[in-house]
Motif scaffolding. Structure first.
Motif, mmCIF file in Angstrom:
data_model
loop_
_atom_site.group_PDB
_atom_site.id
_atom_site.type_symbol
_atom_site.label_atom_id
_atom_site.label_comp_id
_atom_site.label_asym_id
_atom_site.label_seq_id
_atom_site.Cartn_x
_atom_site.Cartn_y
_atom_site.Cartn_z
ATOM 1 N N THR A 166 1.511 9.205 -7.542
ATOM 2 C CA THR A 166 2.006 10.576 -7.580
ATOM 3 C C THR A 166 1.449 11.366 -8.750
ATOM 4 O OG1 THR A 166 3.992 9.944 -8.874
ATOM 5 C CG2 THR A 166 4.154 9.863 -6.476
ATOM 6 N N GLY A 167 0.921 10.665 -9.753
ATOM 7 C CA GLY A 167 0.275 11.313 -10.872
ATOM 8 C C GLY A 167 1.201 12.156 -11.704
ATOM 9 N N SER B 261 7.395 19.199 3.408
ATOM 10 C CA SER B 261 7.489 19.653 2.015
ATOM 11 C C SER B 261 7.066 18.550 1.054
ATOM 12 C CB SER B 261 8.925 20.093 1.711
ATOM 13 O OG SER B 261 9.344 21.108 2.600
ATOM 14 N N GLY B 262 7.180 17.305 1.506
ATOM 15 C CA GLY B 262 6.770 16.133 0.740
ATOM 16 C C GLY B 262 6.719 14.950 1.687
ATOM 17 N N VAL C 281 0.865 -1.175 0.000
ATOM 18 C CA VAL C 281 0.000 0.000 0.000
ATOM 19 C C VAL C 281 0.901 1.225 0.000
ATOM 20 C CG1 VAL C 281 -1.748 1.324 1.256
ATOM 21 C CG2 VAL C 281 -1.837 -1.182 1.249
ATOM 22 N N LEU C 282 0.587 2.205 -0.833
ATOM 23 C CA LEU C 282 1.400 3.417 -0.911
ATOM 24 C C LEU C 282 0.502 4.634 -1.049
ATOM 25 C CD1 LEU C 282 4.155 4.920 -1.336
ATOM 26 C CD2 LEU C 282 3.915 4.398 -3.778
ATOM 27 N N ASN C 283 0.770 5.655 -0.220
ATOM 28 C CA ASN C 283 0.075 6.924 -0.413
ATOM 29 C C ASN C 283 1.036 8.073 -0.180
ATOM 30 O OD1 ASN C 283 -0.118 7.969 2.396
ATOM 31 N ND2 ASN C 283 -1.427 6.178 2.710
ATOM 32 N N VAL C 284 0.709 9.239 -0.686
ATOM 33 C CA VAL C 284 1.579 10.404 -0.582
ATOM 34 C C VAL C 284 0.799 11.600 -0.048
ATOM 35 C CG1 VAL C 284 3.099 9.663 -2.450
ATOM 36 C CG2 VAL C 284 1.123 11.100 -2.970
ATOM 37 N N GLY C 285 1.561 12.576 0.476
ATOM 38 C CA GLY C 285 0.949 13.813 0.941
ATOM 39 C C GLY C 285 0.200 13.702 2.245
ATOM 40 N N ALA D 15 8.732 8.049 -3.360
ATOM 41 C CA ALA D 15 7.383 8.596 -3.434
ATOM 42 C C ALA D 15 7.317 9.973 -2.772
ATOM 43 C CB ALA D 15 6.389 7.648 -2.774
ATOM 44 N N ALA D 16 8.025 10.133 -1.660
ATOM 45 C CA ALA D 16 8.031 11.424 -0.961
ATOM 46 C C ALA D 16 8.748 12.487 -1.779
ATOM 47 C CB ALA D 16 8.693 11.274 0.413
ATOM 48 N N LEU D 17 9.857 12.113 -2.429
ATOM 49 C CA LEU D 17 10.585 13.068 -3.265
ATOM 50 C C LEU D 17 9.716 13.548 -4.434
ATOM 51 C CD1 LEU D 17 14.157 11.447 -3.394
ATOM 52 C CD2 LEU D 17 13.546 13.627 -2.327
#
Length: 279
Positions: free
Chosen positions: A278-279, A54-55, A44-48, A166-168
């Motif tokens: 991340t789109g 900042s990320g 599972v991966l999510n961002v933001g 993913a954070a970058l």
């Protein structure tokens, strides 16, 4: 915030960690948690998810969970690289994620993973550090990449790489200018830009059991039973760009080739996941 779930293999926690118990499963070509030898755990991966960073990102690989928060700050550049920004990774493995880790200074494993990430950043030219320069010899961005393991169940290297990347990709830096007349720094929070990444690596880790069986994405139990490790890093173009084999038993050439093929497949799967999230 968007979330993507990959596969649905269940995982069982077992108390019997003996070699004999594990060998009984390997004879059937299966592992105690129900996976095939080269099968990965669900991810599972999510961002933001961290609004103050900042990320940020959160990745869950099986029962291993890593959160990455990136804090961007303005600083003076290093004298040896006056036109380049700075990236500082740091991995934290605390008693909260597993009883195997003790309070106090960073444990050896945390330092090893931090060093691995630093080597990866430097050797692959992952980030265009020139883009982090505001004004040569005066002001650059420094990115503090803090990775915290919330739950540890093996394979912290792969989870950390995915979380970091993913954070970058989620980082947004505001426009910065230096006012020469006032000798002040002006930050425009309304105008932001994403980071330019020169590479988008994915790591795949394998362990060796009984000198002949290779398993992918090891759990904590499997790490205790196995003898050697091989980590293969691929990029977005389907190339193998980095390999690390710290100690342990010597791998046969056929085993290394098998791992390389599996790493390329895994790399392509995670690259797709990066794009979806991340789109």
């Amino acid at each position: 915030m968007r979330t993507v779930i990959k596969s649905s293999t269940g995982q069982l926690r077992l108390n019997d960690k003996s070699d004999d118990f594990y060998k009984l499963h390997l004879k059937e070509g299966i592992r105690p948690d129900g996976r095939m030898l080269m099968e990965m755990r669900p991810m599972v991966l999510n961002v933001g998810s961290i609004s103050t960073a900042s990320g940020s990102s959160l990745v869950k690989v099986g029962n291993t969970t890593v959160v990455c928060g990136i804090k961007a700050e303005l600083t003076e550049p290093n004298a040896s690289h006056p036109g380049k920004g700075i990236v500082v990774p740091n991995v934290e493995l605390s008693p909260l994620c597993s009883p195997k880790f003790k309070p106090g200074p960073p444990c050896d494993q945390a330092q090893v993973v931090t060093k691995f990430l630093d080597n990866l950043i430097q050797s692959t030219n992952l980030i265009c550090l020139d883009d982090l320069c505001v004004e040569n010899d005066k002001l650059v961005w420094i990115l503090y990449c803090d990775l915290i393991c919330i739950d540890y169940d093996g394979n912290i290297v792969d989870a950390s790489v995915i979380s970091l990347m993913a954070a970058l990709q989620n980082v947004k830096l505001p426009e910065v200018k230096i006012n020469e007349e006032c000798e002040s720094v002006e930050v425009n929070l309304k105008c932001t830009a994403t980071l330019k990444l020169c590479s988008c690596p994915v790591s795949t880790t394998f362990r060796v059991f009984d000198r002949s069986n290779i398993i992918a994405d090891p759990t904590s139990m499997e790490e205790e039973l196995t003898e050697g490790q091989l980590t293969i890093v691929t990029d977005q173009q389907g190339r193998i760009i980095y390999m690390e084999r710290p100690g342990g038993v010597t791998l046969q050439e056929e085993h290394v080739e098998k791992c390389m093929k599996r790493a390329l497949i895994r790399g392509a799967e995670v690259q797709t996941l990066y794009m979806e999230v991340t789109g």
